[in-house]
Design an enzyme around this catalytic site. Sequence first.
Site, short mmCIF file in Angstrom:
data_model
loop_
_atom_site.label_atom_id
_atom_site.label_comp_id
_atom_site.label_asym_id
_atom_site.label_seq_id
_atom_site.Cartn_x
_atom_site.Cartn_y
_atom_site.Cartn_z
N ARG A 135 0.72 -1.15 0.19
CA ARG A 135 0.18 -0.18 0.16
C ARG A 135 1.26 0.93 -0.30
O ARG A 135 0.39 2.76 0.52
CB ARG A 135 -1.01 0.46 1.15
CG ARG A 135 -1.71 -1.34 1.09
CD ARG A 135 -3.11 -0.98 0.17
NE ARG A 135 -3.99 -2.42 0.03
CZ ARG A 135 -5.64 -1.59 0.77
NH1 ARG A 135 -5.40 -0.52 1.34
NH2 ARG A 135 -5.77 -2.88 1.04
N ARG A 163 -3.17 6.76 1.13
CA ARG A 163 -4.22 7.71 1.09
C ARG A 163 -2.90 8.16 2.19
O ARG A 163 -3.41 9.62 2.51
CB ARG A 163 -5.14 7.31 1.78
CG ARG A 163 -6.15 6.75 1.25
CD ARG A 163 -7.64 6.54 1.80
NE ARG A 163 -7.39 5.66 2.53
CZ ARG A 163 -8.14 4.14 2.67
NH1 ARG A 163 -9.36 4.51 3.00
NH2 ARG A 163 -7.51 2.93 3.21
N ARG A 191 -7.38 11.96 -5.97
CA ARG A 191 -8.64 11.73 -5.20
C ARG A 191 -9.39 12.92 -4.70
O ARG A 191 -10.89 12.52 -4.61
CB ARG A 191 -8.10 10.58 -3.66
CG ARG A 191 -7.62 9.32 -4.14
CD ARG A 191 -8.88 8.87 -4.94
NE ARG A 191 -9.70 8.11 -3.55
CZ ARG A 191 -10.88 8.09 -2.98
NH1 ARG A 191 -11.74 8.91 -3.80
NH2 ARG A 191 -11.75 7.97 -2.11
N ASP A 198 -6.17 -2.53 -7.46
CA ASP A 198 -6.94 -2.81 -6.43
C ASP A 198 -7.74 -4.39 -7.70
O ASP A 198 -7.70 -4.52 -8.05
CB ASP A 198 -8.77 -2.52 -5.94
CG ASP A 198 -8.98 -2.52 -4.79
OD1 ASP A 198 -8.19 -2.00 -3.87
OD2 ASP A 198 -9.51 -3.61 -4.68
N TYR A 234 -14.52 -11.59 0.06
CA TYR A 234 -16.09 -10.82 -0.65
C TYR A 234 -16.91 -10.61 -1.52
O TYR A 234 -18.06 -10.01 -1.10
CB TYR A 234 -14.83 -9.43 -1.90
CG TYR A 234 -13.40 -8.75 -0.57
CD1 TYR A 234 -13.51 -7.65 0.09
CD2 TYR A 234 -11.87 -8.95 -0.83
CE1 TYR A 234 -13.34 -7.26 0.84
CE2 TYR A 234 -11.35 -8.48 0.52
CZ TYR A 234 -11.44 -7.44 0.60
OH TYR A 234 -10.72 -6.70 1.80
O1 1CP Z 1 0.19 0.76 -3.00
C1 1CP Z 1 -0.34 -0.37 -3.56
O2 1CP Z 1 0.54 -1.35 -2.91
C2 1CP Z 1 -0.65 -0.18 -4.96
C3 1CP Z 1 -2.27 -0.60 -4.62
C4 1CP Z 1 -3.10 -1.01 -4.12
C5 1CP Z 1 -3.49 -2.55 -3.54
C6 1CP Z 1 -2.32 -3.88 -4.01
C7 1CP Z 1 -4.48 -0.95 -3.45
C8 1CP Z 1 -5.34 0.59 -3.59
N1 1CP Z 1 -5.07 -1.99 -2.81
C9 1CP Z 1 -4.47 -3.24 -3.13
C10 1CP Z 1 -4.84 -4.62 -2.74
C11 1CP Z 1 -5.74 -4.62 -1.65
N2 1CP Z 1 -7.03 -4.44 -2.09
C12 1CP Z 1 -6.20 -5.12 -1.04
C13 1CP Z 1 -4.77 -6.77 -0.27
C14 1CP Z 1 -3.65 -6.00 0.33
C15 1CP Z 1 -4.16 -5.80 1.90
O3 1CP Z 1 -4.69 -6.70 2.63
O4 1CP Z 1 -4.12 -4.75 2.18
C16 1CP Z 1 -6.99 -5.87 -0.40
C17 1CP Z 1 -7.50 -7.19 0.88
C18 1CP Z 1 -7.23 -5.18 -1.17
C19 1CP Z 1 -9.45 -4.32 -0.50
C20 1CP Z 1 -9.45 -3.15 -0.81
N3 1CP Z 1 -9.68 -2.30 -0.89
C21 1CP Z 1 -9.66 -2.40 0.91
C22 1CP Z 1 -10.21 -3.18 1.75
C23 1CP Z 1 -10.75 -3.20 2.50
C24 1CP Z 1 -10.92 -4.28 3.88
O5 1CP Z 1 -12.02 -5.21 3.71
O6 1CP Z 1 -10.96 -3.63 4.63
C25 1CP Z 1 -10.09 -0.91 0.46
C26 1CP Z 1 -10.16 0.10 1.62
C27 1CP Z 1 -9.53 -0.75 -1.19
C28 1CP Z 1 -9.64 0.73 -1.50
C29 1CP Z 1 -8.00 0.78 -1.91
N4 1CP Z 1 -7.14 0.44 -2.79
C30 1CP Z 1 -5.92 1.41 -2.77
C31 1CP Z 1 -5.97 1.89 -2.15
C32 1CP Z 1 -5.50 2.83 -1.88
C33 1CP Z 1 -7.58 1.87 -1.54
C34 1CP Z 1 -8.13 3.36 -0.90
C35 1CP Z 1 -9.40 4.77 -1.88
C36 1CP Z 1 -9.43 5.52 -1.67
O7 1CP Z 1 -8.23 6.16 -1.94
O8 1CP Z 1 -10.16 6.27 -0.95
#
Ligand code: 1CP
Length: 339
Positions: A23, A27, A36, A72, A147
Site C-alpha cells: 500500500r 492515502r 483523489r 485494487d 469479498y
Molecule cells: O500501493 C499499493 O500497494 C498498490 C495499490 C493497492 C493494492 C495492492 C490498493 C490500492 N489496493 C491493493 C490490494 C488490496 N485491496 C488488498 C490486498 C492487500 C491488503 O491486504 O491490504 C485488499 C484486501 C484490497 C481491498 C480493499 N480496497 C480495501 C480493504 C477493505 C477491507 O476489507 O479491509 C480497501 C479500503 C480498498 C480501497 C483501496 N485500494 C487501494 C487504495 C489506495 C484504497 C483506498 C481508496 C481511497 O483512496 O479511498
Amino acid sequence: MNDTFLKACRGERTDYTPVWMMRQAGRYMPEYQQIRGQIGFLELCKNPGLCVEVTMQPIELLGMDAAILFSDILILMEAMGMPLEFHEGRGPIFHRTVRDQAAVESLRQPQAREDLGFVMETIALLRRRLEVPLIGFAGAPFTCATYLIEGGSSKVFWETKKLMYRHPEVFHGLMEKLTTATIDYLQAQAEAGAQALQLFDSWVGILAPDDFTEFALPYVQRIVAALKPHGLPFIYFANNGATLIELSVATGADVIGLDWRLPIGDAIKRVGPRAVQGNLDPFALLLPEERLRQRIARLLEEARPAHGHIFNLGHGIHQHTPPEQVRLAVRLVHELSRR
Ligand code: 1CP
C-alpha cells in the site's frame, strides 16, 4: 535500472537490502490525496495516466526499490460481472453476493487483455518511466472469494465459512472460476511488462492449516505453476499466516511474504532456501527515530541467513502514517544494510 529487488527475489547477493511497502501508493501521501480530491477511487483505477502518477509518487518522493501497480484486487471481480462501489469510510461493497450455485454460474470469465485493458496500458506506460522494477498483483482466490460471498469486507467471515462447510462443492466451484480468471489476469500483466507478481491472501489466516490445504492451497499452486513459464519472481503473501509458513512454501512461490506476528529469524528457518519479504509492524513507523533504527537493525540482522530478503511491512501502511516516517524507514534500511 535499479534491479536490487529482482536480485533479492532470486536469492542473489545485493549491495543493500531492497525495500518497498505494501500500500505504498495511497492515502497517507498528500500527493495521492490531491489526485483523489478530483476523482473517485474506481475511476482512478481505470485512468492509466493518473495510475502512473500515483504509482510513481512513493518511488520519487520516498526512495522505494520497487513499484507496485496502482489498482485494487477487487477490479478483477468487477470484470467478472459483480458491480462494485467504494464508500468513504465503509470500504468496498458488492451489490450482489455469491452464495449458491446459480450465482457461481452467473459469474463471467473475463478476458483480461480486453476487459482490463486499462491495467495493461498502465503497466506499459509505467515501464517506460520507471527505473525500478514493477510488481503486478492480484488477490488470491480465497481472499477474493470472501469479498464475493460476504458482499464486502468482514471481520468474522460467517457466510464464507458457512458456504465452505455446508456447500463445499459450491465453494470449490467459485474458487475454480476465480483461479481461471486470476491466471489469465496475471499472464496478461506479465505480457504487458510486469517484472514480478504478488498474490495477496489477506484473509486466509482465518483458516486452520487443514482447511488451508483443502480449500486454498491447490488453487494458489495452480496459479503459481501457470505463471512459472513467464519466469518472473512470484511472491505469495498470506496475512496472519504464522501457522501457514510451510504451506505457503508448498505453493511453489519464489518469495514468501511474512506478516509481523512472528520473528523473521524463526520464519526464515521454516521457509528454507528461498527468499522472504517482510516484516515490520506497520505501526512501528510511529516509533521515534532511535527506536525505529534499533528495530530495523535487529530485523535486518535476524534476516541475514535468508536466501534473499526484501524489506517490507507486515501488512499495508496505515492511512494516518506520517510520510516523513516512511522516508526515514527507507533511508534506515538502506543505510543499515549496506554491505
Ligand atoms: O500501493 C499499493 O500497494 C498498490 C495499490 C493497492 C493494492 C495492492 C490498493 C490500492 N489496493 C491493493 C490490494 C488490496 N485491496 C488488498 C490486498 C492487500 C491488503 O491486504 O491490504 C485488499 C484486501 C484490497 C481491498 C480493499 N480496497 C480495501 C480493504 C477493505 C477491507 O476489507 O479491509 C480497501 C479500503 C480498498 C480501497 C483501496 N485500494 C487501494 C487504495 C489506495 C484504497 C483506498 C481508496 C481511497 O483512496 O479511498
